[in-house]
Scaffold this motif. Structure first.
Motif, PDB file in Angstrom:
ATOM      1  N   PHE A  31      -5.385 -12.148  -3.324  1.00 16.80           N
ATOM      2  CA  PHE A  31      -4.653 -10.896  -3.521  1.00 16.80           C
ATOM      3  C   PHE A  31      -3.558 -11.060  -4.580  1.00 16.80           C
ATOM      4  CE2 PHE A  31      -1.584  -7.578  -2.042  1.00 16.80           C
ATOM      5  CZ  PHE A  31      -2.410  -6.482  -2.217  1.00 16.80           C
ATOM      6  N   LYS A  35      -3.407  -9.736  -9.204  1.00 19.06           N
ATOM      7  CA  LYS A  35      -2.428  -8.815  -9.789  1.00 19.06           C
ATOM      8  C   LYS A  35      -2.184  -9.080 -11.273  1.00 19.06           C
ATOM      9  CE  LYS A  35       2.187  -6.856  -9.123  1.00 19.06           C
ATOM     10  NZ  LYS A  35       3.392  -6.816  -8.250  1.00 19.06           N
ATOM     11  N   GLU A  49      -3.597  -1.768  -7.897  1.00 21.06           N
ATOM     12  CA  GLU A  49      -3.401  -2.011  -6.463  1.00 21.06           C
ATOM     13  C   GLU A  49      -4.669  -1.713  -5.674  1.00 21.06           C
ATOM     14  OE1 GLU A  49      -0.989  -3.167  -4.461  1.00 21.06           O
ATOM     15  OE2 GLU A  49       0.204  -3.789  -6.171  1.00 21.06           O
ATOM     16  N   ARG A  52      -7.446  -4.513  -6.545  1.00 19.05           N
ATOM     17  CA  ARG A  52      -7.270  -5.831  -5.927  1.00 19.05           C
ATOM     18  C   ARG A  52      -7.373  -5.757  -4.410  1.00 19.05           C
ATOM     19  NH1 ARG A  52      -1.276  -8.384  -5.636  1.00 19.05           N
ATOM     20  NH2 ARG A  52      -0.043  -6.571  -5.023  1.00 19.05           N
ATOM     21  N   ALA A  53      -6.954  -4.612  -3.829  1.00 22.68           N
ATOM     22  CA  ALA A  53      -7.123  -4.451  -2.381  1.00 22.68           C
ATOM     23  C   ALA A  53      -8.602  -4.415  -2.017  1.00 22.68           C
ATOM     24  CB  ALA A  53      -6.424  -3.175  -1.920  1.00 22.68           C
ATOM     25  N   THR A  56     -10.256  -7.926  -2.545  1.00 24.25           N
ATOM     26  CA  THR A  56      -9.813  -8.864  -1.510  1.00 24.25           C
ATOM     27  C   THR A  56     -10.487  -8.573  -0.176  1.00 24.25           C
ATOM     28  OG1 THR A  56      -7.654  -9.108  -2.583  1.00 24.25           O
ATOM     29  CG2 THR A  56      -7.814  -9.777  -0.275  1.00 24.25           C
ATOM     30  N   ILE A  84      -2.594  -4.790   3.685  1.00 19.40           N
ATOM     31  CA  ILE A  84      -2.965  -4.472   2.300  1.00 19.40           C
ATOM     32  C   ILE A  84      -3.001  -2.962   2.086  1.00 19.40           C
ATOM     33  CG2 ILE A  84      -4.860  -4.584   0.639  1.00 19.40           C
ATOM     34  CD1 ILE A  84      -5.464  -7.390   1.725  1.00 19.40           C
TER      35      ILE A  84
END
Length: 477
Positions: A31, A35, A49, A52-53, A56, A84
């Motif tokens: 995570f 970024k 955001e 990547r959420a 992950t 998250i």
């Protein structure tokens, strides 16, 4: 087995289990690494955001499936998802509410998980971290937290103390041991585990296209593993005695300990603290007074152990005399005496076997017996008189001689007199009557009140025909 024992006796067993710790390490590392990578690509903050959420959670979801979805991993996955999602939605998440929701999700899917040891340990450990760690930080002098180089030591120490306290009732109930060496060893072992896991992931990530890097990361993982194993083994040698031993089987006492921990967690709220403390004392009073009102009618327990291939059955008479009929298998992969039978005896306070019956000399019936001979007193060993050429059988007889345990062959029609309230009668023919070891198995009939049991080892058609011809309707059990 020796490595497992070292980790278990030092309170480091959680590092070997596939657990929420691994989800945390894998998930947080991925995570945070995504970024800067996604920002460098030029994505807007909101898109970055969400991306990547999503990545992950997909990776962690695959990890959950790959590991077979054990309770601790599912719990960690649900909590990671909520944390998250909270970041993406810019909503503050509460750790205790998140833990509660994870429990609800698991119990809706599988209600029986409530009684699973893994469920209880996983949730009690995290609850301890959430509720008790802030108290430890509150009770330590503020100046201790100022030097940043010492902060991680204090954080690791308080977290370990909190998790140890929170899981103590579960460990005492299920395993009869609460290892305290982990309070010291976890300070090193948790960081070594993180290093090993990270180095292993980097080895996999670089293998095939960057051989030199993969070799370096693999070497780092090997060094970290050696240090981790050394920590567990040295800790077991030096601090293995730091263990509270003794099963706490009374549910009232376990409940009292749990409520006492809740009283500690509620320390900043005096009203709730004292209510919980009073409730805990009431539960202790009930636990201490309950034996006075317990039903004292005689009872007999017959426990059939799950030892896979083979047999093992424990008879406990109303006066506490014990007879173990066969002892399961011991081979290169398992020792049922050590793994299955002995833990049961320890849990229920059985510190002696008055009789050990080996129905016949096949390893799936006597393999676990040597571990029992080495661990506790045995009154007499009964066999059918037919020996075996197997080294394991000769080792068992040698162990019996070493411990001064007589080995006898009972005659059919005689009785085994241990308890006046229980009739135990040998039924088998003499071993000379059969050429096959299975057919020559010892046979025993046990009667208590209106209930009877019949144990015939691996007796087959010839043995059954003999029993029916000699005893007829007496065999009904």
């Amino acid at each position: 087995p020796e490595t497992q024992d070292a980790f278990r006796q030092t309170g480091l067993m959680h590092l070997l289990a596939v657990s929420g710790l691994h989800v945390l390490l894998v998930g947080l590392a991925l995570f945070h690494l995504l970024k800067p990578l996604l920002l460098r690509v030029g994505l807007q903050w909101r898109t970055m955001e969400c991306a990547r959420a999503l990545v992950t959670l997909i990776v962690l979801g695959g990890y959950v499936l790959l590991t077979g979805a054990p309770t601790s991993v599912v719990r960690a996955f649900v909590m990671a998802t909520l944390f998250i999602a909270g970041g993406v939605l810019q909503r503050q998440t509460d750790a205790l509410n998140t833990l509660g929701l994870a429990a609800v999700v698991l119990l809706v899917v599988r209600p029986a998980a409530l009684f699973d040891v893994g469920f209880q340990l996983s949730f009690s450990a995290v609850a301890g971290l959430v509720l008790l760690t802030p108290l430890a930080e509150r009770w330590t002098p503020a100046r201790w937290w100022q030097p940043s180089r010492w902060r991680w030591i204090l954080q690791s120490t308080t977290a370990t103390i909190a998790a140890t306290l929170a899981t103590a009732p579960v460990l005492a109930y299920h395993f009869g041991a609460v290892p305290l060496a982990g309070l010291v060893l976890n300070l090193v072992a948790i960081h070594l585990t993180a290093a090993v896991l990270l180095a292993g992931l980097l080895t996999v990530a670089t293998a095939g296209w960057a051989g030199a890097l993969a070799t370096a990361y693999g070497g780092a993982a090997e060094v970290g593993t050696a240090l981790l194993l050394g920590t567990a083994e040295a800790g077991n040698d030096w601090l293995g005695g730091w263990t509270f031993t003794g099963f706490v089987r009374d549910p009232w006492l376990v409940s009292a300990g749990t409520v006492a921990l809740l009283a500690l967690a509620a320390w900043p709220r005096p009203r709730w603290r004292w209510r919980a403390a009073v409730l805990s004392m009431m539960l202790v009073t009930v636990a201490l007074g309950r034996p006075v009102f317990t039903d004292t009618h005689p009872r007999m327990d017959v426990v059939f152990f799950d030892v896979g291939q083979g047999d093992a059955t424990l008879v406990v008479t109303p006066r506490g005399h014990t007879v173990l009929i066969d002892a399961g298998v011991r081979d290169d992969f398992a020792d049922q005496g050590t793994w299955t039978i002995l833990p049961h005896l320890q849990r229920y306070g059985i510190d002696r076997l008055d009789a050990l019956v080996i129905t016949h000399a096949h390893a799936d019936h006597y393999g676990g017996a040597q571990a029992l001979l080495d661990a506790l007193p045995v009154g007499t060993i009964y066999t059918n008189g037919l020996d075996s050429d197997a080294d394991l059988w000769h080792d068992l007889l040698a162990a019996a001689q070493t411990h001064g345990v007589p080995v006898r062959t009972p005659a059919g029609g005689t009785t085994l007199d241990l308890d006046p309230g229980v009739r135990m009668q040998w039924l088998h023919a003499s071993a000379e009557s059969f050429s096959d070891a299975n057919e020559a198995s010892l046979a025993l009939r046990v009667v208590h009140g209106e209930t009877s049991w019949r144990f015939t080892g691996d007796g087959e058609a010839e043995a059954e025909a003999y029993l029916v011809a000699r005893y007829g309707s007496f065999l009904a059990s």
